[in-house]
Motif scaffolding. Structure first.
Motif, PDB file in Angstrom:
ATOM      1  N   LEU A  19       0.820  -1.218   0.000  1.00 14.83           N
ATOM      2  CA  LEU A  19       0.000   0.000   0.000  1.00 14.83           C
ATOM      3  C   LEU A  19       0.850   1.262   0.000  1.00 14.83           C
ATOM      4  CD1 LEU A  19      -2.721  -1.174   2.524  1.00 14.83           C
ATOM      5  CD2 LEU A  19      -2.851  -1.069   0.030  1.00 14.83           C
ATOM      6  N   ARG A  20       2.149   1.091   0.219  1.00 20.25           N
ATOM      7  CA  ARG A  20       3.044   2.262   0.254  1.00 20.25           C
ATOM      8  C   ARG A  20       3.492   2.624  -1.157  1.00 20.25           C
ATOM      9  NH1 ARG A  20       5.208   0.068   5.020  1.00 20.25           N
ATOM     10  NH2 ARG A  20       6.881  -1.003   3.901  1.00 20.25           N
ATOM     11  N   TRP A  21       3.410   3.903  -1.498  1.00 21.83           N
ATOM     12  CA  TRP A  21       3.934   4.348  -2.789  1.00 21.83           C
ATOM     13  C   TRP A  21       5.442   4.245  -2.778  1.00 21.83           C
ATOM     14  CZ3 TRP A  21       0.793   4.761  -6.735  1.00 21.83           C
ATOM     15  CH2 TRP A  21      -0.567   4.979  -6.490  1.00 21.83           C
ATOM     16  N   GLN A  22       6.011   3.762  -3.844  1.00 19.34           N
ATOM     17  CA  GLN A  22       7.460   3.625  -3.932  1.00 19.34           C
ATOM     18  C   GLN A  22       7.922   4.054  -5.323  1.00 19.34           C
ATOM     19  OE1 GLN A  22       8.550  -0.771  -4.432  1.00 19.34           O
ATOM     20  NE2 GLN A  22       6.564  -0.924  -3.431  1.00 19.34           N
ATOM     21  N   ASP A  23       9.178   4.431  -5.408  1.00 19.00           N
ATOM     22  CA  ASP A  23       9.739   4.822  -6.696  1.00 19.00           C
ATOM     23  C   ASP A  23      10.194   3.582  -7.459  1.00 19.00           C
ATOM     24  OD1 ASP A  23       9.304   7.461  -6.227  1.00 19.00           O
ATOM     25  OD2 ASP A  23      11.344   7.880  -5.531  1.00 19.00           O
ATOM     26  N   ALA A  24       9.940   3.573  -8.755  1.00 23.20           N
ATOM     27  CA  ALA A  24      10.416   2.481  -9.607  1.00 23.20           C
ATOM     28  C   ALA A  24      11.025   3.089 -10.865  1.00 23.20           C
ATOM     29  CB  ALA A  24       9.257   1.555  -9.977  1.00 23.20           C
ATOM     30  N   VAL A  25      12.192   2.585 -11.236  1.00 23.91           N
ATOM     31  CA  VAL A  25      12.885   3.109 -12.413  1.00 23.91           C
ATOM     32  C   VAL A  25      12.515   2.258 -13.628  1.00 23.91           C
ATOM     33  CG1 VAL A  25      15.150   3.516 -13.463  1.00 23.91           C
ATOM     34  CG2 VAL A  25      14.785   3.999 -11.030  1.00 23.91           C
ATOM     35  N   ILE A  26      12.222   2.943 -14.743  1.00 23.89           N
ATOM     36  CA  ILE A  26      11.954   2.231 -15.998  1.00 23.89           C
ATOM     37  C   ILE A  26      13.291   1.748 -16.560  1.00 23.89           C
ATOM     38  CG2 ILE A  26      11.053   2.390 -18.348  1.00 23.89           C
ATOM     39  CD1 ILE A  26       9.177   4.610 -17.394  1.00 23.89           C
ATOM     40  N   ALA A  27      13.462   0.412 -16.620  1.00 22.88           N
ATOM     41  CA  ALA A  27      14.743  -0.150 -17.053  1.00 22.88           C
ATOM     42  C   ALA A  27      14.757  -0.464 -18.548  1.00 22.88           C
ATOM     43  CB  ALA A  27      15.045  -1.425 -16.257  1.00 22.88           C
ATOM     44  N   GLU A  28      13.589  -0.784 -19.123  1.00 20.93           N
ATOM     45  CA  GLU A  28      13.524  -1.150 -20.551  1.00 20.93           C
ATOM     46  C   GLU A  28      12.161  -0.778 -21.090  1.00 20.93           C
ATOM     47  OE1 GLU A  28      14.218  -5.380 -21.396  1.00 20.93           O
ATOM     48  OE2 GLU A  28      15.637  -5.370 -19.740  1.00 20.93           O
ATOM     49  N   ILE A  29      12.138  -0.346 -22.341  1.00 18.27           N
ATOM     50  CA  ILE A  29      10.866  -0.111 -23.041  1.00 18.27           C
ATOM     51  C   ILE A  29      10.941  -0.838 -24.379  1.00 18.27           C
ATOM     52  CG2 ILE A  29       9.298   1.601 -24.060  1.00 18.27           C
ATOM     53  CD1 ILE A  29      10.397   3.674 -22.119  1.00 18.27           C
ATOM     54  N   ALA A  30       9.866  -1.515 -24.755  1.00 18.87           N
ATOM     55  CA  ALA A  30       9.828  -2.192 -26.058  1.00 18.87           C
ATOM     56  C   ALA A  30       8.459  -1.975 -26.692  1.00 18.87           C
ATOM     57  CB  ALA A  30      10.096  -3.691 -25.895  1.00 18.87           C
ATOM     58  N   THR A  33       3.036  -3.783 -30.074  1.00 17.98           N
ATOM     59  CA  THR A  33       2.075  -3.678 -31.187  1.00 17.98           C
ATOM     60  C   THR A  33       1.991  -2.182 -31.505  1.00 17.98           C
ATOM     61  OG1 THR A  33       0.024  -3.197 -29.990  1.00 17.98           O
ATOM     62  CG2 THR A  33       0.692  -5.507 -30.054  1.00 17.98           C
ATOM     63  N   PRO A  34       1.242  -1.800 -32.565  1.00 22.45           N
ATOM     64  CA  PRO A  34       1.145  -0.367 -32.859  1.00 22.45           C
ATOM     65  C   PRO A  34       0.641   0.465 -31.667  1.00 22.45           C
ATOM     66  CG  PRO A  34       0.315  -1.654 -34.708  1.00 22.45           C
ATOM     67  CD  PRO A  34       0.585  -2.623 -33.593  1.00 22.45           C
ATOM     68  N   ARG A  35      -0.103  -0.159 -30.745  1.00 23.17           N
ATOM     69  CA  ARG A  35      -0.669   0.627 -29.636  1.00 23.17           C
ATOM     70  C   ARG A  35      -0.220   0.184 -28.253  1.00 23.17           C
ATOM     71  NH1 ARG A  35      -6.737   1.690 -30.142  1.00 23.17           N
ATOM     72  NH2 ARG A  35      -6.832  -0.407 -29.294  1.00 23.17           N
ATOM     73  N   VAL A  36       0.616  -0.822 -28.177  1.00 21.80           N
ATOM     74  CA  VAL A  36       0.993  -1.354 -26.859  1.00 21.80           C
ATOM     75  C   VAL A  36       2.509  -1.366 -26.712  1.00 21.80           C
ATOM     76  CG1 VAL A  36       0.856  -3.324 -25.275  1.00 21.80           C
ATOM     77  CG2 VAL A  36      -1.067  -2.813 -26.798  1.00 21.80           C
ATOM     78  N   LYS A  37       2.985  -0.815 -25.596  1.00 22.54           N
ATOM     79  CA  LYS A  37       4.410  -0.888 -25.269  1.00 22.54           C
ATOM     80  C   LYS A  37       4.608  -1.678 -23.983  1.00 22.54           C
ATOM     81  CE  LYS A  37       6.295   3.397 -27.230  1.00 22.54           C
ATOM     82  NZ  LYS A  37       6.879   4.718 -26.860  1.00 22.54           N
ATOM     83  N   SER A  38       5.780  -2.305 -23.894  1.00 18.95           N
ATOM     84  CA  SER A  38       6.192  -3.027 -22.691  1.00 18.95           C
ATOM     85  C   SER A  38       7.133  -2.139 -21.883  1.00 18.95           C
ATOM     86  CB  SER A  38       6.910  -4.316 -23.113  1.00 18.95           C
ATOM     87  OG  SER A  38       7.820  -4.732 -22.122  1.00 18.95           O
ATOM     88  N   PHE A  39       6.945  -2.134 -20.578  1.00 17.55           N
ATOM     89  CA  PHE A  39       7.812  -1.366 -19.668  1.00 17.55           C
ATOM     90  C   PHE A  39       8.321  -2.315 -18.596  1.00 17.55           C
ATOM     91  CE2 PHE A  39       4.795   1.403 -21.619  1.00 17.55           C
ATOM     92  CZ  PHE A  39       5.529   2.538 -21.931  1.00 17.55           C
ATOM     93  N   ARG A  40       9.647  -2.435 -18.494  1.00 20.00           N
ATOM     94  CA  ARG A  40      10.216  -3.226 -17.402  1.00 20.00           C
ATOM     95  C   ARG A  40      10.677  -2.270 -16.321  1.00 20.00           C
ATOM     96  NH1 ARG A  40      10.590  -8.617 -18.996  1.00 20.00           N
ATOM     97  NH2 ARG A  40      10.537  -8.779 -21.256  1.00 20.00           N
TER      98      ARG A  40
END
Ligand SMILES: Cc1cc2nc3c(=O)[nH]c(=O)nc-3n(C[C@H](O)[C@H](O)[C@H](O)COP(=O)(O)OP(=O)(O)OC[C@H]3O[C@@H](n4cnc5c(N)ncnc54)[C@H](O)[C@@H]3O)c2cc1C
Length: 239
Positions: free
Chosen positions: A7-18, A21-28
């Motif tokens: 329930l605690r907000w935490q920071d997360a770093v985007i390590a990879e983007i791929a 599809t034309p409308r969908v991206k992956s975020f690691r």
């Protein structure tokens, strides 16, 4: 069940983007709980504008729990979408975003629950079902599973190469696609449900995920086909 830490907000770093599809991206995203969540769970993401305005949305985890330290989200751009538009157009590798999770107690499946498992997804509703399939392959490959997945076109099938490879290589896993806007395409109808049930046998667990109209329509078809209400678990993405 939600752990207090979820329930605690935490920071997360985007390590990879791929681009998927034309409308969908992956975020690691790098998070502390990448090995400690249940397939089907989601995270809440919170964006804050310089003037303090905040927008919060939920996104399912696509990855299976593992030791990578990363979770994967798959986010579809909606027209005029506030948060999905940020992810589609602005987010970059190295950015830090706020999230909390993992969240969700009933729309989850773990290897110990066994099968057969019938998964029915519409559009980006396939995302939590992918987490279950990835977990199944790693932890319970003997469990029978079938994914009935509706997308508009072949191009818009999320993780198509992965799903095709799983269907080819994993005994006990079957993929049924319902492409609504391909020539001769159709929506998931009673015949599609019957074909899935005939292939997998009596399911022990059924998971349905997608937009509100999709989940409502598929749930009714499943009930009409004789699936017991208690077996059906649903997740509604809105819309
Ligand atoms: C538990 C949960 C898990 C989710 N997981 C995912 C996921 O893995 N991937 C993903 O892409 N989305 C997922 N969603 C949907 C996501 O939370 C947002 O609703 C979506 O990204 C739209 O937010 P937005 O700010 O871009 O659009 P908004 O600015 O809120 O809305 C823009 C327009 O789109 C309409 N709209 C809002 N949501 C939807 C929708 N889901 N379908 C169709 N139209 C909609 C609105 O009515 C409005 O007209 C999930 C939702 C829930 C509740």
């Amino acid at each position: 069940m939600i752990e207090p830490a979820a329930l605690r907000w935490q920071d997360a770093v985007i390590a990879e983007i791929a681009i998927l599809t034309p409308r969908v991206k992956s975020f690691r995203l790098r998070v502390g709980f990448a090995a400690r969540f249940r397939p089907g769970q989601h995270v809440d993401v919170r964006l804050t504008a310089p003037d303090g305005y905040q927008a919060q949305r939920s996104y399912s985890i696509a990855s299976a729990p593992d030791a990578s330290g990363l979770i994967e989200l798959m986010i579809e751009r909606l027209d005029d979408g506030e948060v999905s538009g940020f992810f589609a157009d602005i987010a970059e590798v190295g950015d830090t975003i706020e999230l909390r999770g993992p969240i969700g107690g009933s729309f989850v499946w773990s290897a110990a629950e066994g099968g057969p498992v019938l998964l029915v997804g519409g559009g980006s509703g396939v995302v939590p079902l992918l987490a279950m399939l990835r977990h199944r392959a790693a932890a319970a490959p003997g469990v029978k599973a079938l994914l009935l997945y509706s997308a508009r076109t072949r191009q818009e099938v999320i993780a198509r190469a992965e799903l095709d490879a799983r269907a080819r290589d994993e005994p006990g896993f079957a993929l049924h696609l319902a492409l609504t806007r391909e020539p001769g395409g159709r929506r998931i109808d009673r015949a599609a449900i019957d074909a899935a049930l005939a292939r997998i046998g009596a399911p022990a667990h059924v998971f349905v995920c997608g937009g509100n109209p999709f989940v409502g329509a598929v749930s009714n078809l499943l009930l009409d086909a004789g699936v017991a209400p208690a077996l059906i678990r649903t997740e509604r993405f809105g819309g």
